[in-house]
Design an enzyme around this catalytic site. Structure first.
Site, PDB file in Angstrom:
ATOM      1  CG  HIS A  14      -0.393   0.340   2.511  1.00 45.86           C
ATOM      2  ND1 HIS A  14      -1.148   0.746   3.580  1.00 45.86           N
ATOM      3  CD2 HIS A  14       0.891   0.323   2.960  1.00 45.86           C
ATOM      4  CE1 HIS A  14      -0.372   0.965   4.622  1.00 45.86           C
ATOM      5  NE2 HIS A  14       0.865   0.710   4.290  1.00 45.86           N
ATOM      6  CB  CYS A  23       3.636   5.844   5.262  1.00 47.34           C
ATOM      7  SG  CYS A  23       4.469   5.136   6.689  1.00 47.34           S
ATOM      8  CG  HIS A  27       5.249   0.971   2.664  1.00 48.90           C
ATOM      9  ND1 HIS A  27       4.606   2.149   2.342  1.00 48.90           N
ATOM     10  CD2 HIS A  27       4.714   0.570   3.834  1.00 48.90           C
ATOM     11  CE1 HIS A  27       3.743   2.457   3.285  1.00 48.90           C
ATOM     12  NE2 HIS A  27       3.776   1.511   4.213  1.00 48.90           N
ATOM     13  CG  HIS A  29       2.906  -3.004   6.359  1.00 49.79           C
ATOM     14  ND1 HIS A  29       3.942  -2.530   7.127  1.00 49.79           N
ATOM     15  CD2 HIS A  29       2.328  -1.898   5.815  1.00 49.79           C
ATOM     16  CE1 HIS A  29       3.987  -1.215   7.065  1.00 49.79           C
ATOM     17  NE2 HIS A  29       3.018  -0.797   6.266  1.00 49.79           N
ATOM     18  CG  HIS A  72       0.803 -12.186  -2.243  1.00 50.47           C
ATOM     19  ND1 HIS A  72       0.562 -12.861  -1.074  1.00 50.47           N
ATOM     20  CD2 HIS A  72       2.124 -12.312  -2.472  1.00 50.47           C
ATOM     21  CE1 HIS A  72       1.690 -13.387  -0.630  1.00 50.47           C
ATOM     22  NE2 HIS A  72       2.654 -13.072  -1.448  1.00 50.47           N
ATOM     23  CD  GLU A 112      -0.001  -0.147   8.276  1.00 50.65           C
ATOM     24  OE1 GLU A 112      -1.223   0.027   8.389  1.00 50.65           O
ATOM     25  OE2 GLU A 112       0.751   0.682   7.758  1.00 50.65           O
TER      26      GLU A 112
HETATM   27  N1  LIG Z   1      -2.421   6.192  12.586  1.00 52.49           N
HETATM   28  C1  LIG Z   1      -1.674   5.660  11.585  1.00 52.49           C
HETATM   29  N2  LIG Z   1      -0.414   6.064  11.415  1.00 52.49           N
HETATM   30  C2  LIG Z   1       0.334   5.499  10.433  1.00 52.49           C
HETATM   31  C3  LIG Z   1      -0.201   4.503   9.597  1.00 52.49           C
HETATM   32  C4  LIG Z   1      -1.546   4.119   9.797  1.00 52.49           C
HETATM   33  O1  LIG Z   1      -2.095   3.238   9.091  1.00 52.49           O
HETATM   34  N3  LIG Z   1      -2.250   4.705  10.794  1.00 52.49           N
HETATM   35  N4  LIG Z   1       0.587   3.910   8.665  1.00 52.49           N
HETATM   36  C5  LIG Z   1       1.852   4.204   8.501  1.00 52.49           C
HETATM   37  C6  LIG Z   1       2.702   3.431   7.516  1.00 52.49           C
HETATM   38  O2  LIG Z   1       1.892   2.804   6.545  1.00 52.49           O
HETATM   39  C7  LIG Z   1       3.556   2.299   8.145  1.00 52.49           C
HETATM   40  O3  LIG Z   1       2.739   1.398   8.798  1.00 52.49           O
HETATM   41  C8  LIG Z   1       4.628   2.829   9.028  1.00 52.49           C
HETATM   42  O4  LIG Z   1       4.266   2.859  10.382  1.00 52.49           O
HETATM   43  P1  LIG Z   1       5.362   3.093  11.511  1.00 52.49           P
HETATM   44  O5  LIG Z   1       4.835   2.617  12.805  1.00 52.49           O
HETATM   45  O6  LIG Z   1       5.800   4.509  11.442  1.00 52.49           O
HETATM   46  O7  LIG Z   1       6.481   2.067  10.990  1.00 52.49           O
HETATM   47  P2  LIG Z   1       7.990   1.891  11.418  1.00 52.49           P
HETATM   48  O8  LIG Z   1       8.504   0.731  10.651  1.00 52.49           O
HETATM   49  O9  LIG Z   1       8.733   3.174  11.323  1.00 52.49           O
HETATM   50  O10 LIG Z   1       7.817   1.471  12.926  1.00 52.49           O
HETATM   51  P3  LIG Z   1       8.895   1.329  14.101  1.00 52.49           P
HETATM   52  O11 LIG Z   1       8.536   0.039  14.780  1.00 52.49           O
HETATM   53  O12 LIG Z   1       8.678   2.514  14.989  1.00 52.49           O
HETATM   54  O13 LIG Z   1      10.246   1.293  13.470  1.00 52.49           O
HETATM   55  C9  LIG Z   1       2.451   5.327   9.259  1.00 52.49           C
HETATM   56  N5  LIG Z   1       1.600   5.891  10.263  1.00 52.49           N
HETATM   57 ZN   LIG Z   2       2.338   0.970   5.675  1.00 53.91          ZN
END
Ligand SMILES: Nc1nc2c(c(=O)[nH]1)N=C([C@H](O)[C@H](O)COP(=O)(O)OP(=O)(O)OP(=O)(O)O)CN2
Ligand SMILES: [Zn+2]
Length: 125
Positions: A14, A23, A27, A29, A72, A112
């Site tokens: 997504h 994001c 990318h 998940h 997928h 996620e």
């Molecule tokens: N409220 C939301 N915030 C974010 C979403 C979402 O769906 N709802 N999605 C994203 C991105 O798609 C992605 O999931 C990144 O999330 P994040 O937690 O920032 O990922 P990290 O790999 O950086 O996580 P760490 O475990 O902190 O390294 C962004 N925000």
């Molecule tokens: Zn994401």
């Protein structure tokens, strides 16, 4: 009152075009979904005696949805969500399963990443 849950997993891509960070890029998940059903009673006879609902019947609602729209897939296209956040995706799955006739739906949780998740309880709560 009982709440039972059935978990499922899917790999999907997504992007969040309105996000101001990484994001926004395409990318993927390994998503985890958890479907919960609530009931004040257990079935009193038949093959589901002593159950709220057979976990296998919940899976029969989940699996076709996973195959057709989630696993997928590119979620922006398959779900037609403009910005498929966890929150939007949880609501989309909740509405899909409700329209599919899954009774007693209580919540949909979407994990996620290992550190980020949300739970949608429907509009009525
Ligand atoms: N409220 C939301 N915030 C974010 C979403 C979402 O769906 N709802 N999605 C994203 C991105 O798609 C992605 O999931 C990144 O999330 P994040 O937690 O920032 O990922 P990290 O790999 O950086 O996580 P760490 O475990 O902190 O390294 C962004 N925000
Ligand atoms: Zn994401």
């Amino acid at each position: 009152m009982w709440i039972i849950s059935k978990e499922f997993r899917f790999e999907a891509a997504h992007q969040l075009p309105h996000h101001d960070g990484k994001c926004q890029r395409l990318h993927g998940h390994s998503f985890v979904g958890i479907i919960s059903i609530k009931s004040d009673f257990l079935q009193s006879e038949g093959s589901q005696m002593g159950m709220v609902l057979d976990y296998g019947l919940i899976k029969k609602h989940i699996q076709p949805m996973v195959d057709k729209y989630l696993d997928h897939h590119y979620l922006n296209e398959s779900t037609r969500l403009e910005n498929p956040t966890s929150e939007e995706l949880a609501r989309w799955i909740f509405n899909y399963l409700q329209n599919d006739g899954l009774d007693g739906l209580y919540s949909v949780e979407i994990r996620e990443t290992c550190t980020a998740s949300c739970i949608y309880f429907g509009d009525h709560q």
